[in-house]
Design a protein around this motif. Structure first.
Motif, PDB file in Angstrom:
ATOM      1  N   LEU A   1     -70.799  -4.587 -15.370  1.00 56.01           N
ATOM      2  CA  LEU A   1     -68.707  -4.125 -15.368  1.00 56.01           C
ATOM      3  C   LEU A   1     -68.037  -5.002 -15.568  1.00 56.01           C
ATOM      4  CD1 LEU A   1     -67.092  -2.516 -13.903  1.00 56.01           C
ATOM      5  CD2 LEU A   1     -67.505  -3.142 -11.953  1.00 56.01           C
ATOM      6  N   ALA A   2     -68.193  -6.411 -15.376  1.00 53.01           N
ATOM      7  CA  ALA A   2     -67.669  -7.271 -16.381  1.00 53.01           C
ATOM      8  C   ALA A   2     -67.085  -7.151 -18.132  1.00 53.01           C
ATOM      9  CB  ALA A   2     -68.038  -8.493 -15.818  1.00 53.01           C
ATOM     10  N   VAL A   3     -68.994  -6.325 -18.735  1.00 54.39           N
ATOM     11  CA  VAL A   3     -68.799  -6.009 -19.873  1.00 54.39           C
ATOM     12  C   VAL A   3     -67.954  -4.573 -19.760  1.00 54.39           C
ATOM     13  CG1 VAL A   3     -69.897  -6.385 -21.950  1.00 54.39           C
ATOM     14  CG2 VAL A   3     -70.666  -7.444 -20.200  1.00 54.39           C
ATOM     15  N   TYR A   4     -68.183  -3.849 -19.529  1.00 51.23           N
ATOM     16  CA  TYR A   4     -67.447  -2.438 -19.798  1.00 51.23           C
ATOM     17  C   TYR A   4     -65.657  -2.257 -18.941  1.00 51.23           C
ATOM     18  CZ  TYR A   4     -68.130   2.807 -18.735  1.00 51.23           C
ATOM     19  OH  TYR A   4     -67.087   3.989 -18.745  1.00 51.23           O
ATOM     20  N   VAL A   5     -65.979  -2.927 -18.603  1.00 52.53           N
ATOM     21  CA  VAL A   5     -64.308  -3.646 -18.050  1.00 52.53           C
ATOM     22  C   VAL A   5     -64.059  -4.377 -16.869  1.00 52.53           C
ATOM     23  CG1 VAL A   5     -62.658  -2.642 -15.857  1.00 52.53           C
ATOM     24  CG2 VAL A   5     -64.429  -1.233 -15.921  1.00 52.53           C
ATOM     25  N   PRO A   6     -63.900  -5.374 -18.514  1.00 52.94           N
ATOM     26  CA  PRO A   6     -63.351  -6.974 -18.302  1.00 52.94           C
ATOM     27  C   PRO A   6     -62.422  -7.166 -17.168  1.00 52.94           C
ATOM     28  CG  PRO A   6     -63.387  -6.089 -20.503  1.00 52.94           C
ATOM     29  CD  PRO A   6     -63.305  -4.843 -20.111  1.00 52.94           C
ATOM     30  N   GLY A   7     -62.840  -8.245 -16.147  1.00 55.18           N
ATOM     31  CA  GLY A   7     -62.138  -8.287 -15.332  1.00 55.18           C
ATOM     32  C   GLY A   7     -62.604  -7.252 -14.254  1.00 55.18           C
ATOM     33  N   ALA A   8     -63.504  -6.664 -13.624  1.00 51.85           N
ATOM     34  CA  ALA A   8     -63.071  -5.945 -12.952  1.00 51.85           C
ATOM     35  C   ALA A   8     -64.342  -6.402 -12.308  1.00 51.85           C
ATOM     36  CB  ALA A   8     -63.727  -4.713 -13.399  1.00 51.85           C
ATOM     37  N   THR A   9     -64.243  -6.363 -10.485  1.00 47.88           N
ATOM     38  CA  THR A   9     -65.618  -6.769  -9.906  1.00 47.88           C
ATOM     39  C   THR A   9     -65.618  -5.578  -8.649  1.00 47.88           C
ATOM     40  OG1 THR A   9     -64.565  -8.822  -9.628  1.00 47.88           O
ATOM     41  CG2 THR A   9     -65.802  -8.289  -7.679  1.00 47.88           C
ATOM     42  N   PRO A  10     -66.881  -5.048  -8.956  1.00 48.34           N
ATOM     43  CA  PRO A  10     -67.285  -3.935  -7.881  1.00 48.34           C
ATOM     44  C   PRO A  10     -67.729  -4.305  -6.717  1.00 48.34           C
ATOM     45  CG  PRO A  10     -69.492  -4.907  -8.795  1.00 48.34           C
ATOM     46  CD  PRO A  10     -68.450  -6.474  -9.586  1.00 48.34           C
ATOM     47  N   MET A  11     -67.409  -2.911  -5.260  1.00 52.22           N
ATOM     48  CA  MET A  11     -67.939  -3.989  -4.321  1.00 52.22           C
ATOM     49  C   MET A  11     -68.515  -3.012  -3.508  1.00 52.22           C
ATOM     50  SD  MET A  11     -66.821  -5.493  -1.628  1.00 52.22           S
ATOM     51  CE  MET A  11     -65.349  -6.293  -2.549  1.00 52.22           C
ATOM     52  N   PHE A  12     -69.465  -3.682  -2.811  1.00 47.41           N
ATOM     53  CA  PHE A  12     -70.763  -2.441  -2.026  1.00 47.41           C
ATOM     54  C   PHE A  12     -70.611  -3.444  -0.712  1.00 47.41           C
ATOM     55  CE2 PHE A  12     -72.502  -4.098  -6.552  1.00 47.41           C
ATOM     56  CZ  PHE A  12     -73.382  -3.117  -6.940  1.00 47.41           C
ATOM     57  N   TYR A  13     -70.317  -2.186   0.500  1.00 50.73           N
ATOM     58  CA  TYR A  13     -69.983  -1.979   1.912  1.00 50.73           C
ATOM     59  C   TYR A  13     -70.969  -2.152   2.874  1.00 50.73           C
ATOM     60  CZ  TYR A  13     -66.994  -3.933   5.518  1.00 50.73           C
ATOM     61  OH  TYR A  13     -66.076  -4.287   7.220  1.00 50.73           O
ATOM     62  N   GLU A  14     -71.414  -2.947   3.356  1.00 55.04           N
ATOM     63  CA  GLU A  14     -73.164  -2.282   4.361  1.00 55.04           C
ATOM     64  C   GLU A  14     -71.905  -2.167   5.580  1.00 55.04           C
ATOM     65  OE1 GLU A  14     -77.017  -2.561   5.678  1.00 55.04           O
ATOM     66  OE2 GLU A  14     -75.986  -2.362   3.709  1.00 55.04           O
ATOM     67  N   ASN A  15     -72.972  -0.984   5.978  1.00 57.40           N
ATOM     68  CA  ASN A  15     -71.728  -0.189   6.643  1.00 57.40           C
ATOM     69  C   ASN A  15     -72.513   1.260   7.003  1.00 57.40           C
ATOM     70  OD1 ASN A  15     -70.231   0.288   9.378  1.00 57.40           O
ATOM     71  ND2 ASN A  15     -68.574  -0.479   8.376  1.00 57.40           N
ATOM     72  N   GLU A  16     -72.302   1.668   8.340  1.00 54.59           N
ATOM     73  CA  GLU A  16     -73.220   3.066   8.697  1.00 54.59           C
ATOM     74  C   GLU A  16     -72.669   4.343   7.481  1.00 54.59           C
ATOM     75  OE1 GLU A  16     -71.442   1.142  10.756  1.00 54.59           O
ATOM     76  OE2 GLU A  16     -73.175   0.971  12.363  1.00 54.59           O
ATOM     77  N   VAL A  17     -71.411   4.032   7.083  1.00 54.73           N
ATOM     78  CA  VAL A  17     -71.749   4.553   5.833  1.00 54.73           C
ATOM     79  C   VAL A  17     -71.825   3.645   4.464  1.00 54.73           C
ATOM     80  CG1 VAL A  17     -70.324   6.036   3.926  1.00 54.73           C
ATOM     81  CG2 VAL A  17     -70.216   6.556   6.419  1.00 54.73           C
ATOM     82  N   PHE A  18     -73.142   3.706   3.167  1.00 54.79           N
ATOM     83  CA  PHE A  18     -72.441   2.551   2.772  1.00 54.79           C
ATOM     84  C   PHE A  18     -72.091   3.126   1.410  1.00 54.79           C
ATOM     85  CE2 PHE A  18     -74.160  -0.218  -1.036  1.00 54.79           C
ATOM     86  CZ  PHE A  18     -74.788  -1.070  -0.678  1.00 54.79           C
ATOM     87  N   ARG A  19     -70.668   1.750   0.932  1.00 51.43           N
ATOM     88  CA  ARG A  19     -70.292   2.167   0.178  1.00 51.43           C
ATOM     89  C   ARG A  19     -69.794   1.642  -1.502  1.00 51.43           C
ATOM     90  NH1 ARG A  19     -64.609   4.244   1.557  1.00 51.43           N
ATOM     91  NH2 ARG A  19     -62.751   3.505  -0.446  1.00 51.43           N
ATOM     92  N   THR A  20     -69.937   1.994  -2.551  1.00 51.77           N
ATOM     93  CA  THR A  20     -70.424   0.740  -3.824  1.00 51.77           C
ATOM     94  C   THR A  20     -68.657   1.623  -3.955  1.00 51.77           C
ATOM     95  OG1 THR A  20     -72.535   1.197  -4.019  1.00 51.77           O
ATOM     96  CG2 THR A  20     -71.659   0.697  -5.931  1.00 51.77           C
TER      97      THR A  20
END
Length: 563
Positions: free
Chosen positions: A366-385
């Motif tokens: 992602l750092a190459v596909y969208v420079p400066g962008a950071t993905p988010m992964f959130y662990e919960n009853e619903v996993f969110r990316t």
């Protein structure tokens, strides 16, 4: 695994999920005891070529290939490991020598080494073969946690799609032509992958839920899981409904392929040179996202999995059985397989790599596909990316934020670099400071009141209309923020770039070191908003405090990620 990631594990020391072995005189038999104990508990990492202390001694380069071959042979031999395990020993270059790293996922089955059952406790591999109570507990634990391993006695080979086995062989052949499943019969594939298994605690034997999900006909899957579906949507123009949509209720092989085709239809390709080859960066990035979406889902849950393409991000959600609640730190997390048997196939197809690699690869690509962008992964009853397609951060507002908090000018340069990692809602990109602050303050209050250790003042003004009634609020935050809130936000801001305790206290104007730790730093650490740069050595003279990923989400008022 990179050398940097290896160094972090070596510093952490041996424990429940990590083991070091010197391996100077060949592959030690204790390696397989550790492999089995990790498989039977929560998984882990084994490093060959390191002392118990974590000191790297390395392995003779001329022996590396022999070591790898020996390990693979033993893991795939039923006389050694039963049921067999398909793991890949990885050579990692360390400044002090080459080591072999073996990532061992938790298994949905109980495994033995030379007919003995091992269990991991602290930093030891315990032989529990004669402890029938403990062995029974392992079987029960695995049945409860790994729903993919549930046996369906009346599910038969006729309920599977024979054409999918041929498709699987073709996919495997294209990725690894020598893989044993390329020439194996349908029945062999099912048994060797644990999709057909026997529960030795009950005597029950048969095909599992994972077998139906990977190879079942659509009718079979819907009969077993009536509510199961995966939806992919585009919401760029019509944000309430959708511009394009597909609904999938089919096997996981075709589900993955159709989701990748949907991504290719709606997102631009971007070429990237990797290891001298020209690759589609979009595919490298989203094969990980979709692989995680399909492999890590909790299939016993009735909620659908979703992939939604917005103008500024791609969001995936799927039902999950969480191991903890909160954002995943890419360099400091212990991956845990949710569906290890399903994952075996995705790895064999070349769709996923070693366990935990998905999070790291999404960050990398992602750092190459969208420079400066950071993905988010959130662990919960619903996993969110969340994969941003546009970037907005707090960095352009560094000077205004520092002045608003009435902190000294010298702090601006210190925090500016760190604030580039504090990613805002992309809709706020064009906001003025006044507009942004009127969104941040209510967001901080919403999150802060949920984190009990912070003792967040309930009388903090947070309603947007009331905020604007406070004189000078947009120029001077100390007129708007309660004193405790001001301290907490100032500390979070100053630790966006790691800072020494004395430095933080100086900028804030606080003199009582013990009280400062107890009243502010400790609650921020308890809630995982701030952490030490060297937690293993609290007295390190170079010790600093830094903002965690959860802390960055707090500072950016990303309320949906801090539930």
């Amino acid at each position: 695994m990179t050398a940097e990631e290896l160094t972090i594990k070596l510093k952490a020391g041996e424990g429940t999920r990590i083991e070091f072995k010197e391996a100077q005189g060949g592959v030690p038999s204790s390696l397989y005891e550790s492999v089995v104990s990790f498989s039977n508990t929560d998984g882990g990492t084994i490093v060959l070529g390191a002392e118990d202390t974590g000191q790297v001694v390395g392995i003779d380069e001329t022996l590396l290939q022999n070591y790898q071959a020996s390990i693979i042979t033993s893991l795939s031999s039923p006389e050694s490991i039963s049921p067999t395990l398909l793991l890949s020993p990885l050579v990692v270059d360390h400044p002090k020598g080459k080591v072999i790293v073996l990532q061992v996922p938790a298994s949905s089955q109980l495994h033995t080494y030379k007919k003995k059952v091992y269990w991991r406790e602290a930093d030891a591999d315990l032989d529990i073969t004669s402890n029938q109570q403990k062995v029974g507990d392992i079987y029960l634990r695995k049945r409860q946690f790994f729903s993919e391993a549930q046996i369906y006695p009346y599910l038969t080979f006729s309920d599977l799609d024979a054409g999918l086995f041929d498709k699987a062989r073709t996919l495997i052949r294209g990725f690894a032509s020598t893989h044993p499943w390329v020439t194996a019969s349908d029945e062999q594939i099912l048994k060797e992958s644990s999709l057909y298994k026997k529960d030795f605690s009950t005597g029950e034997e048969g095909l599992t839920l994972a077998a139906a999900l990977v190879f079942g006909t659509d009718i079979t899957i819907q009969n077993l899981l009536p509510a199961y579906k995966v939806e992919a949507m585009v919401r760029r123009i019509n944000l309430d409904r959708y511009d394009d949509r597909i609904t999938l209720r089919t096997n996981l092989i075709d589900t993955y392929i159709e989701l990748m085709d949907f991504i290719k239809k709606h997102l631009n390709e971007q070429f990237y040179i990797e290891n001298g080859q020209r690759r589609d960066l979009r595919e490298l990035l989203f094969r990980e996202v979709i692989g995680n979406l399909v492999v890590h889902r909790e299939y016993s849950h009735g909620r659908s999995s979703e992939l939604v393409i917005y103008p500024d991000k791609v969001l995936t959600t799927n039902p999950n059985r969480p191991l903890f609640h909160g954002p995943i730190e890419p360099m400091n997390f212990s991956p845990y397989p949710k569906n290890p048997n399903i994952r075996k196939f995705f790895t064999a197809f070349g769709w996923t790599d070693e366990i935990g690699s998905g999070v790291r690869n999404v960050h990398k690509y992602l750092a190459v596909y969208v420079p400066g962008a950071t993905p988010m992964f959130y662990e919960n009853e619903v996993f969110r990316t969340e994969v941003p397609l546009a970037v907005a951060t707090l960095q352009p507002f560094a000077e205004q934020l520092i002045h608003w908090l009435q902190l000294p000018d010298e702090a601006v340069d210190h925090v500016a670099t760190g604030l580039a990692q504090v990613q805002l809602n992309s809709h706020w990109k064009s906001y003025s400071w006044d507009e942004l602050a009127s969104h941040l303050v209510p967001g901080w209050h919403q999150i802060g009141t949920r984190l009990v250790p912070l003792k967040w003042p309930k009388k903090q003004v947070s309603d947007p209309e009331r905020i604007k009634l406070v004189p000078g609020w947009s120029q001077n935050g100390t007129k708007l923020l309660e004193k405790r809130v001001w301290y907490l936000i100032a500390i979070l801001t100053l630790t966006a770039t790691p800072a020494r305790l004395e430095q933080i206290m100086h900028w804030i104007g606080y003199s009582n070191r013990a009280r400062f730790r107890e009243t502010y730093l400790e609650p921020l650490q308890q809630t995982n908003l701030v952490e030490k740069t060297n937690p293993e050595n609290p007295s390190d003279p170079e010790q600093r405090y830094r903002l965690t990923q959860k802390g960055a989400l707090f500072l950016a008022a990303q309320t949906e990620f801090t539930q």
